[in-house]
Motif scaffolding. Structure first.
Motif, short mmCIF file in Angstrom:
data_model
loop_
_atom_site.label_atom_id
_atom_site.label_comp_id
_atom_site.label_asym_id
_atom_site.label_seq_id
_atom_site.Cartn_x
_atom_site.Cartn_y
_atom_site.Cartn_z
N TYR A 70 0.84 -1.21 0.00
CA TYR A 70 0.00 0.00 0.00
C TYR A 70 0.87 1.25 0.00
CZ TYR A 70 -2.84 3.66 2.25
OH TYR A 70 -3.46 4.84 2.58
N ALA A 71 1.85 1.30 0.90
CA ALA A 71 2.72 2.49 1.01
C ALA A 71 3.49 2.70 -0.28
CB ALA A 71 3.68 2.33 2.20
N GLU A 72 4.05 1.63 -0.84
CA GLU A 72 4.85 1.77 -2.06
C GLU A 72 3.99 2.17 -3.26
OE1 GLU A 72 6.93 -1.96 -2.40
OE2 GLU A 72 8.35 -1.41 -0.82
N LYS A 73 2.82 1.59 -3.35
CA LYS A 73 1.96 1.83 -4.52
C LYS A 73 1.34 3.23 -4.52
CE LYS A 73 -1.90 -0.15 -7.07
NZ LYS A 73 -1.28 0.13 -8.36
N PHE A 74 0.90 3.70 -3.35
CA PHE A 74 0.10 4.93 -3.32
C PHE A 74 0.81 6.16 -2.76
CE2 PHE A 74 -3.28 1.61 -3.24
CZ PHE A 74 -3.81 1.90 -4.50
N LYS A 75 2.04 6.03 -2.26
CA LYS A 75 2.65 7.21 -1.64
C LYS A 75 2.64 8.41 -2.58
CE LYS A 75 7.38 5.51 -2.16
NZ LYS A 75 8.53 5.08 -1.37
N PHE A 76 2.23 9.54 -2.01
CA PHE A 76 2.13 10.82 -2.71
C PHE A 76 1.12 10.79 -3.86
CE2 PHE A 76 6.61 10.41 -1.25
CZ PHE A 76 6.50 11.26 -0.17
N ARG A 77 0.18 9.82 -3.83
CA ARG A 77 -0.85 9.74 -4.88
C ARG A 77 -2.22 9.72 -4.23
NH1 ARG A 77 0.25 4.59 -7.95
NH2 ARG A 77 -1.54 5.28 -9.11
N LYS A 78 -3.25 9.79 -5.05
CA LYS A 78 -4.61 9.68 -4.53
C LYS A 78 -4.94 8.20 -4.35
CE LYS A 78 -9.26 11.46 -5.62
NZ LYS A 78 -9.75 10.97 -4.39
N VAL A 79 -5.47 7.86 -3.19
CA VAL A 79 -5.80 6.46 -2.91
C VAL A 79 -7.25 6.21 -3.31
CG1 VAL A 79 -6.00 4.73 -1.09
CG2 VAL A 79 -4.20 6.44 -0.96
N PRO A 80 -7.51 5.20 -4.14
CA PRO A 80 -8.90 4.91 -4.56
C PRO A 80 -9.68 4.26 -3.42
CG PRO A 80 -7.38 3.33 -5.54
CD PRO A 80 -6.55 4.27 -4.74
N LEU A 81 -10.80 4.88 -3.04
CA LEU A 81 -11.63 4.36 -1.95
C LEU A 81 -12.82 3.59 -2.51
CD1 LEU A 81 -11.74 7.38 0.52
CD2 LEU A 81 -10.19 5.43 0.48
N ASN A 82 -13.26 2.58 -1.77
CA ASN A 82 -14.47 1.81 -2.09
C ASN A 82 -14.46 1.22 -3.50
OD1 ASN A 82 -15.53 2.66 0.47
ND2 ASN A 82 -16.02 4.61 -0.49
N GLN A 83 -13.27 0.87 -3.98
CA GLN A 83 -13.15 0.21 -5.29
C GLN A 83 -12.38 -1.08 -5.09
OE1 GLN A 83 -11.23 2.68 -8.25
NE2 GLN A 83 -12.01 4.52 -7.30
N LYS A 84 -12.77 -2.10 -5.85
CA LYS A 84 -12.04 -3.36 -5.76
C LYS A 84 -10.67 -3.18 -6.40
CE LYS A 84 -14.17 -7.45 -6.13
NZ LYS A 84 -14.79 -8.65 -6.73
N LEU A 85 -9.62 -3.45 -5.62
CA LEU A 85 -8.25 -3.31 -6.10
C LEU A 85 -7.65 -4.70 -6.27
CD1 LEU A 85 -7.08 -0.48 -3.67
CD2 LEU A 85 -7.97 -0.23 -5.98
N ASN A 86 -7.21 -5.01 -7.47
CA ASN A 86 -6.68 -6.35 -7.74
C ASN A 86 -5.16 -6.41 -7.69
OD1 ASN A 86 -9.18 -7.75 -8.29
ND2 ASN A 86 -9.33 -6.38 -10.06
N ASP A 87 -4.51 -5.27 -7.46
CA ASP A 87 -3.05 -5.28 -7.58
C ASP A 87 -2.31 -4.92 -6.29
OD1 ASP A 87 -3.97 -2.71 -7.59
OD2 ASP A 87 -2.91 -2.10 -9.40
N LEU A 88 -2.99 -5.02 -5.14
CA LEU A 88 -2.31 -4.76 -3.87
C LEU A 88 -1.76 -6.05 -3.28
CD1 LEU A 88 -1.83 -2.02 -2.62
CD2 LEU A 88 -3.62 -2.51 -0.97
N SER A 89 -2.40 -7.17 -3.65
CA SER A 89 -1.95 -8.49 -3.20
C SER A 89 -2.13 -9.46 -4.35
CB SER A 89 -2.82 -8.94 -2.01
OG SER A 89 -2.68 -10.33 -1.82
#
Length: 152
Positions: A70-89
């Motif tokens: 999570y930290a590596e993927k989204f740092k300094f970016r907008k974090v998508p809320l309430n959406q299915k994320l397939n690429d965090l794990s």
């Protein structure tokens, strides 16, 4: 013999060292009888300008890996809320939902101490059960305490 104050001091030195050196610290509380394990970050909001992350119901290694991703993927970016994320794990999709700090008072003690009176935010990572069902789906069966409002 160390007393509790010494242990606390040693622990918080490690928290602050991790925040300084890698940007955040992960606190993981292990599973016990009648107690759901949880983990959370401290320092991500300050250093990476995205909300801290809270995870309920997963072990420390997996939680630590998810917080790192999570930290590596989204740092300094907008974090998508309430959406299915397939690429965090690689193992399963997840959702990230907003959580009120007040609702984490009995959980996120390191963050409360670290941020003191400063502003910070939290998200909760929601994951599916072993059959791929999320908490809002029929047949969901897993011990995951939902703190935020999950209505994906």
């Amino acid at each position: 013999m160390e007393d509790n104050e010494d242990k606390k001091e040693i622990y918080f030195k490690r928290v602050y060292d991790n925040i300084k050196n890698i940007g955040y610290h992960t606190t993981a509380i292990m599973e016990e009888e009648n107690f759901t394990p949880f983990a959370y970050s401290t320092g991500i909001f300050e250093n990476f300008k995205i909300p801290e992350l809270f995870i309920s119901g997963l072990g420390p290694n997996l939680s630590g890996q998810l917080i790192k991703n999570y930290a590596e993927k989204f740092k300094f970016r907008k974090v998508p809320l309430n959406q299915k994320l397939n690429d965090l794990s690689e193992m399963f999709p997840v959702y990230l939902i907003k959580v009120n700090n007040e609702d984490l008072t009995e959980y996120a003690l390191s963050s409360i101490k670290f941020y003191e009176k400063r502003n910070y935010e939290y998200l909760q990572l929601i994951f599916p059960d072993l059959n791929g069902n999320f908490p809002n789906e029929t047949n969901y069966d897993y011990d995951q305490k939902i703190i935020g409002k999950f209505d994906a």
